[in-house]
Design a protein around this motif. Sequence first.
Motif, mmCIF file in Angstrom:
data_model
loop_
_atom_site.group_PDB
_atom_site.id
_atom_site.type_symbol
_atom_site.label_atom_id
_atom_site.label_comp_id
_atom_site.label_asym_id
_atom_site.label_seq_id
_atom_site.Cartn_x
_atom_site.Cartn_y
_atom_site.Cartn_z
ATOM 1 N N GLU A 4 40.833 31.971 60.072
ATOM 2 C CA GLU A 4 41.274 30.882 59.192
ATOM 3 C C GLU A 4 40.082 30.086 58.672
ATOM 4 O O GLU A 4 40.051 29.697 57.508
ATOM 5 C CB GLU A 4 42.259 29.971 59.934
ATOM 6 N N ASP A 5 39.075 29.833 59.534
ATOM 7 C CA ASP A 5 37.866 29.115 59.109
ATOM 8 C C ASP A 5 37.129 29.901 58.031
ATOM 9 O O ASP A 5 36.661 29.330 57.049
ATOM 10 C CB ASP A 5 36.918 28.870 60.290
ATOM 11 N N ARG A 24 35.634 30.520 52.449
ATOM 12 C CA ARG A 24 35.569 31.392 51.262
ATOM 13 C C ARG A 24 36.192 30.706 50.059
ATOM 14 O O ARG A 24 35.647 30.730 48.965
ATOM 15 C CB ARG A 24 36.285 32.710 51.560
ATOM 16 N N ILE A 25 37.343 30.087 50.261
ATOM 17 C CA ILE A 25 38.073 29.463 49.156
ATOM 18 C C ILE A 25 37.279 28.326 48.521
ATOM 19 O O ILE A 25 37.318 28.134 47.313
ATOM 20 C CB ILE A 25 39.456 28.978 49.643
ATOM 21 N N LEU A 70 36.313 29.208 44.092
ATOM 22 C CA LEU A 70 37.444 30.131 44.207
ATOM 23 C C LEU A 70 38.756 29.354 44.263
ATOM 24 O O LEU A 70 39.745 29.770 43.665
ATOM 25 C CB LEU A 70 37.284 31.031 45.431
ATOM 26 N N SER A 71 38.762 28.193 44.927
ATOM 27 C CA SER A 71 40.008 27.419 45.019
ATOM 28 C C SER A 71 40.516 27.015 43.640
ATOM 29 O O SER A 71 41.723 27.074 43.379
ATOM 30 C CB SER A 71 39.830 26.183 45.909
ATOM 31 N N ASN A 72 39.615 26.613 42.737
ATOM 32 C CA ASN A 72 40.046 26.251 41.378
ATOM 33 C C ASN A 72 40.609 27.453 40.630
ATOM 34 O O ASN A 72 41.613 27.341 39.925
ATOM 35 C CB ASN A 72 38.898 25.631 40.593
ATOM 36 N N PHE A 73 39.973 28.599 40.777
ATOM 37 C CA PHE A 73 40.465 29.801 40.097
ATOM 38 C C PHE A 73 41.817 30.236 40.672
ATOM 39 O O PHE A 73 42.706 30.657 39.933
ATOM 40 C CB PHE A 73 39.443 30.936 40.192
ATOM 41 N N LEU A 74 41.979 30.111 41.994
ATOM 42 C CA LEU A 74 43.256 30.478 42.614
ATOM 43 C C LEU A 74 44.378 29.573 42.121
ATOM 44 O O LEU A 74 45.495 30.033 41.870
ATOM 45 C CB LEU A 74 43.153 30.389 44.139
ATOM 46 N N ARG A 134 41.826 35.885 47.591
ATOM 47 C CA ARG A 134 41.671 35.151 48.855
ATOM 48 C C ARG A 134 41.044 36.044 49.914
ATOM 49 O O ARG A 134 40.291 35.594 50.760
ATOM 50 C CB ARG A 134 43.028 34.676 49.393
ATOM 51 N N GLU A 135 41.408 37.335 49.875
ATOM 52 C CA GLU A 135 40.998 38.255 50.936
ATOM 53 C C GLU A 135 40.146 39.424 50.462
ATOM 54 O O GLU A 135 39.537 40.098 51.271
ATOM 55 C CB GLU A 135 42.242 38.787 51.640
#
Length: 158
Positions: free
Chosen positions: A9-10, A15-16, A77-81, A112-113
């Motif tokens: 989870e960390d 990554r995000i 990555l969080s913004n793109f997700l 994400r993965e």
Amino acid sequence: MLPTVDETEDAEASRIHTSGLLRIKMYSASNLLSADSNGLSDPYVKISSAGIEKKTSTKRKTLNPEWHETIELHGTLSNFLQQGLTLKFMDWDLGSRDDPLGTLTVPLERLREQDEEKYVDWPLPTQGTATFDVTWIPHAKPKSMLNKMASSMTTSRE
């Protein structure tokens, strides 16, 4: 030794929130709508995510354009997700407003993965298909990965 649930989870959370490049390789489209009086179109693609928009070159007089172009968007990555990816296929017109040929909205949750997702003959809601790849390239390894690497190097020296 397998990572624990907390470590996994960390790593995902790290990554995000990592900044990097969302690389879109726009290969081609086929059987697009005709928007011009000659029965063809002059297509290009507006590619956007997370408030950033870029576009491909315009291919003249075709319904089956081949771009083989790479577009890179910088961000986290969080913004793109959150935003997903939007590809607006447009017909360029001289002296008048460009005509829409179809819009694809692509969720990016698989990033994400995994680092890359291929879209082959992805159907446009109007007419035609598009082929493109989306790749996530982090600028730096997430801290948790760097800490693990440092820890393993220290352990191996002892």
